[in-house]
Design a protein around this motif. Sequence first.
Motif, PDB file in Angstrom:
ATOM      1  N   PRO A  80       0.826  -1.219   0.000  1.00 24.99           N
ATOM      2  CA  PRO A  80       0.000   0.000   0.000  1.00 24.99           C
ATOM      3  C   PRO A  80       0.852   1.257   0.000  1.00 24.99           C
ATOM      4  CG  PRO A  80      -0.065  -1.102   2.139  1.00 24.99           C
ATOM      5  CD  PRO A  80       0.629  -2.032   1.206  1.00 24.99           C
ATOM      6  N   LYS A  81       0.592   2.112  -0.977  1.00 29.27           N
ATOM      7  CA  LYS A  81       1.340   3.354  -1.113  1.00 29.27           C
ATOM      8  C   LYS A  81       0.360   4.459  -1.499  1.00 29.27           C
ATOM      9  CE  LYS A  81       4.981   3.038  -3.589  1.00 29.27           C
ATOM     10  NZ  LYS A  81       5.811   2.917  -4.828  1.00 29.27           N
ATOM     11  N   PRO A  82       0.236   5.515  -0.689  1.00 25.06           N
ATOM     12  CA  PRO A  82      -0.716   6.585  -1.027  1.00 25.06           C
ATOM     13  C   PRO A  82      -0.241   7.378  -2.234  1.00 25.06           C
ATOM     14  CG  PRO A  82       0.604   7.214   0.869  1.00 25.06           C
ATOM     15  CD  PRO A  82       0.957   5.776   0.563  1.00 25.06           C
ATOM     16  N   PRO A  83      -1.170   7.867  -3.058  1.00 28.07           N
ATOM     17  CA  PRO A  83      -0.765   8.649  -4.239  1.00 28.07           C
ATOM     18  C   PRO A  83      -0.214  10.008  -3.839  1.00 28.07           C
ATOM     19  CG  PRO A  83      -3.150   8.650  -4.005  1.00 28.07           C
ATOM     20  CD  PRO A  83      -2.627   7.707  -2.965  1.00 28.07           C
ATOM     21  N   GLY A  84       0.830  10.418  -4.523  1.00 29.16           N
ATOM     22  CA  GLY A  84       1.399  11.741  -4.292  1.00 29.16           C
ATOM     23  C   GLY A  84       0.978  12.685  -5.412  1.00 29.16           C
ATOM     24  N   GLU A  85       1.874  13.621  -5.752  1.00 26.23           N
ATOM     25  CA  GLU A  85       1.569  14.574  -6.820  1.00 26.23           C
ATOM     26  C   GLU A  85       1.475  13.839  -8.159  1.00 26.23           C
ATOM     27  OE1 GLU A  85       3.737  18.322  -9.086  1.00 26.23           O
ATOM     28  OE2 GLU A  85       4.064  18.045  -6.924  1.00 26.23           O
ATOM     29  N   LEU A 133       3.658   1.847  -8.597  1.00 24.06           N
ATOM     30  CA  LEU A 133       2.242   2.217  -8.588  1.00 24.06           C
ATOM     31  C   LEU A 133       1.798   2.600  -7.176  1.00 24.06           C
ATOM     32  CD1 LEU A 133       0.439  -0.392 -10.885  1.00 24.06           C
ATOM     33  CD2 LEU A 133       0.347   2.097 -11.132  1.00 24.06           C
ATOM     34  N   SER A 134       0.961   3.617  -7.085  1.00 22.66           N
ATOM     35  CA  SER A 134       0.291   3.953  -5.836  1.00 22.66           C
ATOM     36  C   SER A 134      -1.183   3.581  -5.967  1.00 22.66           C
ATOM     37  CB  SER A 134       0.456   5.439  -5.512  1.00 22.66           C
ATOM     38  OG  SER A 134      -0.059   6.235  -6.566  1.00 22.66           O
ATOM     39  N   THR A 135      -1.898   3.565  -4.854  1.00 19.32           N
ATOM     40  CA  THR A 135      -3.284   3.100  -4.851  1.00 19.32           C
ATOM     41  C   THR A 135      -4.225   4.209  -4.410  1.00 19.32           C
ATOM     42  OG1 THR A 135      -2.502   0.873  -4.283  1.00 19.32           O
ATOM     43  CG2 THR A 135      -4.846   1.315  -4.028  1.00 19.32           C
ATOM     44  N   VAL A 136      -5.215   4.478  -5.261  1.00 15.44           N
ATOM     45  CA  VAL A 136      -6.254   5.465  -4.950  1.00 15.44           C
ATOM     46  C   VAL A 136      -7.438   4.786  -4.265  1.00 15.44           C
ATOM     47  CG1 VAL A 136      -7.786   7.226  -5.901  1.00 15.44           C
ATOM     48  CG2 VAL A 136      -5.531   6.846  -6.922  1.00 15.44           C
ATOM     49  N   TYR A 137      -7.917   3.679  -4.867  1.00 11.81           N
ATOM     50  CA  TYR A 137      -8.946   2.835  -4.268  1.00 11.81           C
ATOM     51  C   TYR A 137      -8.428   1.407  -4.243  1.00 11.81           C
ATOM     52  CZ  TYR A 137     -12.126   6.682  -5.548  1.00 11.81           C
ATOM     53  OH  TYR A 137     -12.726   7.895  -5.722  1.00 11.81           O
ATOM     54  N   PRO A 138      -8.505   0.716  -3.120  1.00 13.68           N
ATOM     55  CA  PRO A 138      -8.994   1.179  -1.822  1.00 13.68           C
ATOM     56  C   PRO A 138      -8.066   2.232  -1.222  1.00 13.68           C
ATOM     57  CG  PRO A 138      -7.951  -0.966  -1.616  1.00 13.68           C
ATOM     58  CD  PRO A 138      -8.037  -0.682  -3.076  1.00 13.68           C
ATOM     59  N   PRO A 139      -8.594   3.114  -0.380  1.00 10.92           N
ATOM     60  CA  PRO A 139      -7.757   4.163   0.203  1.00 10.92           C
ATOM     61  C   PRO A 139      -6.617   3.576   1.017  1.00 10.92           C
ATOM     62  CG  PRO A 139     -10.100   4.584   0.591  1.00 10.92           C
ATOM     63  CD  PRO A 139      -9.996   3.189   0.051  1.00 10.92           C
ATOM     64  N   VAL A 140      -5.507   4.295   1.044  1.00 15.14           N
ATOM     65  CA  VAL A 140      -4.339   3.910   1.823  1.00 15.14           C
ATOM     66  C   VAL A 140      -4.226   4.845   3.020  1.00 15.14           C
ATOM     67  CG1 VAL A 140      -1.833   3.649   1.808  1.00 15.14           C
ATOM     68  CG2 VAL A 140      -3.165   2.986  -0.203  1.00 15.14           C
ATOM     69  N   ILE A 141      -4.124   4.266   4.206  1.00 16.04           N
ATOM     70  CA  ILE A 141      -4.052   5.066   5.427  1.00 16.04           C
ATOM     71  C   ILE A 141      -2.823   4.654   6.233  1.00 16.04           C
ATOM     72  CG2 ILE A 141      -6.545   5.416   5.530  1.00 16.04           C
ATOM     73  CD1 ILE A 141      -6.685   3.191   7.624  1.00 16.04           C
ATOM     74  N   LEU A 142      -2.442   5.508   7.196  1.00 16.75           N
ATOM     75  CA  LEU A 142      -1.319   5.203   8.070  1.00 16.75           C
ATOM     76  C   LEU A 142      -1.670   4.036   8.981  1.00 16.75           C
ATOM     77  CD1 LEU A 142      -0.092   8.760   9.104  1.00 16.75           C
ATOM     78  CD2 LEU A 142       1.129   7.113   7.674  1.00 16.75           C
ATOM     79  N   GLU A 143      -0.674   3.215   9.255  1.00 18.48           N
ATOM     80  CA  GLU A 143      -0.863   2.082  10.147  1.00 18.48           C
ATOM     81  C   GLU A 143      -0.182   2.383  11.477  1.00 18.48           C
ATOM     82  OE1 GLU A 143      -0.684  -2.777   9.945  1.00 18.48           O
ATOM     83  OE2 GLU A 143       0.669  -1.598   8.685  1.00 18.48           O
ATOM     84  N   GLY A 144      -0.971   2.706  12.488  1.00 15.57           N
ATOM     85  CA  GLY A 144      -0.423   3.040  13.791  1.00 15.57           C
ATOM     86  C   GLY A 144       0.233   4.406  13.794  1.00 15.57           C
TER      87      GLY A 144
END
Length: 333
Positions: free
Chosen positions: A137-142, A223-234
């Motif tokens: 899981p990697k959140p999308p950046g710019e 690749l980053s993931t838009v859906y499903p959302p990526v959130i911080l873990e802890g």
Amino acid sequence: MLTSVGRWLGIWVPSESGHGADTPSSIEAAEKAHHTSYQPSIADVLVIKSMLTKGLHLPLELVESIVDQAEYWPRTTTEVDYKNHSDHGLYTVGFSQVANDSENELLLRSVPLGFHTWPPKSPSLGREDLYRTSIPPKPPGEQFPADAFQSLMNYPAPLVNHPCRKIVFTIRSRDQGWGGSNQHHFTYHGSWTWFEAGLERWAKKSGENLETQEQPSLALEDLSTVYPPVILEGVDETAHKFDHPLLPVEHLKIQCNKTAVRDILEHRVVWNYTDEMSPETNLADLGRGTETGDGKFVRELQLGDVVTVWGKNRFPGWANYVEGVKIEVYWVV
């Protein structure tokens, strides 16, 4: 006019009834058209557009409209058939030896939107693995601008930022064949096994000079993931996880299995950029997401976007058995 020109060119043109509620006759007609209509390549589309502009001296705006209304679009197809990939001919969501999540599993991804093939640029992965391998899981950046992808294409790139026109999901699956409330048996209600669409895209890497990142790598691991959302873990700001809600996400839900049905059923679900389902269309009765009838997901896709299919199941005793999944993506050239 569009219909007559389309027939003169030998192009299938959809009826003028629009994309409203699905009826038995409209579904049957769509299925027949899908199996009998010619599927053009990128070169075919460019030739037709050249014939119309240079041969008939039609303005480009009218040519674009004719081609679009005729649904004369190229497509890419990715598919996994477990009849050939598994000893049992089925894949069970949550029972994979490599699955990180027992209830949510990536099953397939598409070719990046606007590309007719995906160059296998991931050094450690084969071509087939590009379409089925989970990524961290990697959140999308710019985001990269559209021209960053256009420069990587080997044909005249789409002139629009949102070129996707249609996505067709074909899924063959069933649940465990028992369970649930008796009143829900053999219907799409009360089902806790289903499939959702996801979205991946290449974005600029954080921590590096954003101005020097001119092109996406097209590598799977980037690749980053838009859906499903990526959130911080802890509390660790470098650790992330996918956020999978307990209930289906109605604007992403493609299809659920019929409840307590032991036979494999095939569902072909079409998402069109012009979708505008009438209020009388009860998508829940069809096993579809109740918020998938507006075409928004298709219209908002950008060049380079990757569509994914996730298998889902919930609660002990429920099992999602998958025989095959296919994604067809159509876009305008």
